[in-house]
Design an enzyme around this catalytic site. Structure first.
Site, PDB file in Angstrom:
ATOM      1  N   ASP A 189      18.572   1.543   2.964  1.00 56.51           N
ATOM      2  CA  ASP A 189      19.490   0.468   2.545  1.00 56.51           C
ATOM      3  C   ASP A 189      20.861   1.019   2.187  1.00 56.51           C
ATOM      4  O   ASP A 189      21.889   0.405   2.479  1.00 56.51           O
ATOM      5  CB  ASP A 189      18.909  -0.285   1.339  1.00 56.51           C
ATOM      6  CG  ASP A 189      17.807  -1.265   1.758  1.00 56.51           C
ATOM      7  OD1 ASP A 189      17.731  -1.575   2.964  1.00 56.51           O
ATOM      8  OD2 ASP A 189      17.036  -1.684   0.884  1.00 56.51           O
ATOM      9  N   THR A 245       0.827  -1.224   0.000  1.00 52.07           N
ATOM     10  CA  THR A 245       0.000   0.000   0.000  1.00 52.07           C
ATOM     11  C   THR A 245       0.854   1.264   0.000  1.00 52.07           C
ATOM     12  O   THR A 245       0.351   2.353  -0.284  1.00 52.07           O
ATOM     13  CB  THR A 245      -0.895   0.051   1.250  1.00 52.07           C
ATOM     14  OG1 THR A 245      -0.027   0.159   2.408  1.00 52.07           O
ATOM     15  CG2 THR A 245      -1.749  -1.191   1.385  1.00 52.07           C
TER      16      THR A 245
HETATM   17  C1  PRP Z   1      11.793   5.580   3.379  1.00 49.43           C
HETATM   18  C2  PRP Z   1      12.289   6.950   3.690  1.00 49.43           C
HETATM   19  C3  PRP Z   1      11.057   7.623   4.242  1.00 49.43           C
HETATM   20  C4  PRP Z   1       9.952   6.991   3.432  1.00 49.43           C
HETATM   21  C5  PRP Z   1       9.523   7.978   2.398  1.00 49.43           C
HETATM   22  O1  PRP Z   1      11.743   4.799   4.513  1.00 49.43           O
HETATM   23  O2  PRP Z   1      13.380   6.992   4.557  1.00 49.43           O
HETATM   24  O3  PRP Z   1      10.855   7.399   5.624  1.00 49.43           O
HETATM   25  O4  PRP Z   1      10.504   5.809   2.822  1.00 49.43           O
HETATM   26  O5  PRP Z   1       8.461   7.476   1.691  1.00 49.43           O
HETATM   27  P1  PRP Z   1       7.000   8.123   1.762  1.00 49.43           P
HETATM   28  O6  PRP Z   1       7.175   9.580   1.589  1.00 49.43           O
HETATM   29  O7  PRP Z   1       6.310   7.472   0.599  1.00 49.43           O
HETATM   30  O8  PRP Z   1       6.373   7.752   3.062  1.00 49.43           O
HETATM   31  P2  PRP Z   1      11.326   3.240   4.493  1.00 49.43           P
HETATM   32  O9  PRP Z   1       9.854   3.109   4.688  1.00 49.43           O
HETATM   33  O10 PRP Z   1      11.903   2.604   3.269  1.00 49.43           O
HETATM   34  O11 PRP Z   1      11.978   2.679   5.811  1.00 49.43           O
HETATM   35  P3  PRP Z   1      13.519   2.546   6.207  1.00 49.43           P
HETATM   36  O12 PRP Z   1      14.073   3.940   6.378  1.00 49.43           O
HETATM   37  O13 PRP Z   1      13.466   1.794   7.481  1.00 49.43           O
HETATM   38  O14 PRP Z   1      14.228   1.796   5.105  1.00 49.43           O
END
Ligand code: PRP
Ligand code: URA
Length: 212
Positions: free
Chosen positions: A206, A111
């Site tokens: 990552d 989602t």
């Molecule tokens: C990434 C990034 C943000 C989010 C942005 O984190 O660091 O927090 O995605 O995406 P959005 O604007 O669509 O919400 P992720 O969910 O990949 O988690 P992580 O940092 O733990 O890898």
């Protein structure tokens, strides 16, 4: 994209240069981490240019004088886990006495909506200027939820700092929290079908932690 109030693009050549190196798939974890910290420091320098000052008395070797120092509300840095952690060191190098909160969110792979798993904020949060940081503003879901959580805890004076943003994320965040000052290193073209920013830099978490 139309110009939005409270949205600032940080066009400094040093920020732009460092973002370009970040983007390259050939930039390794060590250099990536270092660049994220440096960009956060340069962005923080701009984003904190309205910190209130007050005159305090200091005695120089020559005489006493009144001289400006940061006053009033203290700073809280709140990284969105995980990738936001990479920006903390750079902002802390500017304001070493800042307190640090953490908000844990990850995006659901189907989602793309954020799922909350952690929230710990310094108290009293309502008396602090709060800098929420996350390198990526993609759909905007994570930033919107993080700031909603901070407001529920009483946070008021909130800034959001990111390195790369998609237009979708900027619009969503600005619409949900028009009072929040948003600082952006570079506005990219769009999101792809996996809600990744194009051209972007890939998965920031990552790349900072070397988990892929
Ligand atoms: C990434 C990034 C943000 C989010 C942005 O984190 O660091 O927090 O995605 O995406 P959005 O604007 O669509 O919400 P992720 O969910 O990949 O988690 P992580 O940092 O733990 O890898
Ligand atoms: N999160 C990332 O780390 N990168 C993107 O492009 C989008 C969300």
């Amino acid at each position: 994209m139309e110009k939005l109030e409270n949205v600032t693009y940080l066009n400094h050549p040093l920020i732009q240069h460092k973002i370009s190196i970040l983007r390259s798939k050939d930039t390794g974890t060590n250099e990536f981490r270092q660049l994220v910290a440096e960009i956060a420091m340069l962005e923080g320098f701009e984003a904190l240019n309205d910190l209130p000052l007050e005159n305090v008395e200091v005695e120089t070797p020559i005489e006493k004088c009144l001289t400006p120092m940061i006053s009033g509300r203290k700073l809280a840095i709140v990284p969105i886990l995980r990738a936001g952690l990479g920006m903390v060191e750079g902002i802390l190098s500017l304001v070493p006495s800042a307190k640090i909160g953490h908000i844990g969110l990850y995006r659901d792979e189907v989602t793309f909506e954020p799922q909350e798993y952690y929230c710990k904020l310094p108290k009293p949060i309502e008396e602090r200027t709060i800098v929420v940081c996350d390198p990526m503003l993609a759909t905007g879901g994570s930033a919107v939820d993080a700031i909603t959580m901070i407001k529920k805890h009483g946070g008021k004076n909130i800034k959001f700092m990111c390195i790369i943003a998609a237009p979708e994320g900027v619009n969503r965040l600005h619409e949900a929290h028009p009072d929040v000052q948003i600082y952006i290193g570079h506005l990219d073209r769009c999101l792809n079908e996996h809600a990744y920013i194009c051209p972007g830099l890939g998965d920031a978490g990552d790349r900072i932690f070397g988990t892929k």
